[in-house]
Enzyme design. Sequence first.
Site: not given
Ligand code: GLA
Length: 409
Positions: A211, A250, A275
């Site tokens: 991430d 993206g 998200d």
């Molecule tokens: C980001 C990701 C989520 C999740 C959180 C965890 O927001 O996009 O899918 O993994 O971090 O902290």
Amino acid sequence: MGQHGYNSRPVDDGGVAQGTHVRFSTTFAARGQTLTTTCEGDILNGELRLKMAGGGRGPAEIVAKKGADDAGLPKRIDPPALRNVKYNGLAKSPPMGWNSWNHFKGQIDDAGVRGIADAMVSSGMKDAGYQFVNIDDTWESGRDASGNITTNKRFPDMKALADYVHNKGLKIGLYSSPDPKTCAGYEGSYGHEMQGAKQYAAWGFDYLKYDWWSASAVYQDADMHAVYQKMGDALLASGRAIVFSLCQYGRANVQEWGSTVDCNLDGNLWRTTGDISDNWRSMSTIGFGQNDLATWAAPGHWNDPDMLEIGNGGITAVEYRTHMSLWSMLAAPLLAGNDIRSMNDDTKEILTNREAIAVDQDQAGHQGHRVSQSGETETWIRELADGGVAVALFNKGDPAVAIFGRIGI
Ligand code: GLA
């Protein structure tokens, strides 16, 4: 410039400062959605306290201390030059499984993951094709004297947990970030990529979600491909088959470098949006906004419109059916995001719907696309390996309607 986890973003309304009071907003365009974050607050005793709202997340407060701006930022480590990385041969169909984040956030632990693995089998999800039990952020602690990442007390023994999940005939996944800190503020992989990949492999992990989140504190967008390549390389070098999931919302046209077939890039799937949240607007904006990306999906390389919210309670069973049907038409990874230990019959029936799953997993790997749209209705088709075509008729409105349209086949 407004600093946000996703990136530094220009203040797009000019901002207002009156005395010690400030207000500004920033806008972030991701595929299919435009998110605006509004920040408002005061500078008091050398501290800037901002209330932040919008941007697809709940309200939050951020506090910045005077003089702390760049303090604590590690020295930049240049990512390696770009080159072709071998395809790891995994994820020939979109990954199916479960992920802890949507429902549990930071409240996940060893017992919870074991319970989910048990329920994956007893609920029939495993038989329906679900395979991965993925631990998201908040498992990390710090580093030991040798620089190996350590787990916090909620995960006392990762190897034993991985063995437990494997003994159920399932696979297990983990989360990390390329930056020093993860999105939830836990230990990231910065400067320890190779060591981390080896550790995940030694524990027995089969999947890594990586991430970007606040990596913009140390890297530029232009580094993104190389930063992901670095971990892709490290996973390949670990000698274990580990599905690589890119999570950078993206940005930077990830589909273009994420989908090069002969040079794996680095990833088997890449997030295409910010998200998802458990509401109709979020789910439908993301899902129906994926049309332009259809050509980039192929066996081994998938667009990822984020994890499922089915069963989390924010929308109706009918709306969750739309969620499942749409994600299946999109050849999207199917990662359940609910508490499958206690799901009701509607949720189980939606998640294990054999026809939707067969479409999702179709071996040709052609992502579906929209063929017509009128008012609140949309018609999508997906070409299947046996020469057939899956057709999905969506009514996004309340009243029942007849849907007419040529599907052009
Ligand atoms: C980001 C990701 C989520 C999740 C959180 C965890 O927001 O996009 O899918 O993994 O971090 O902290």
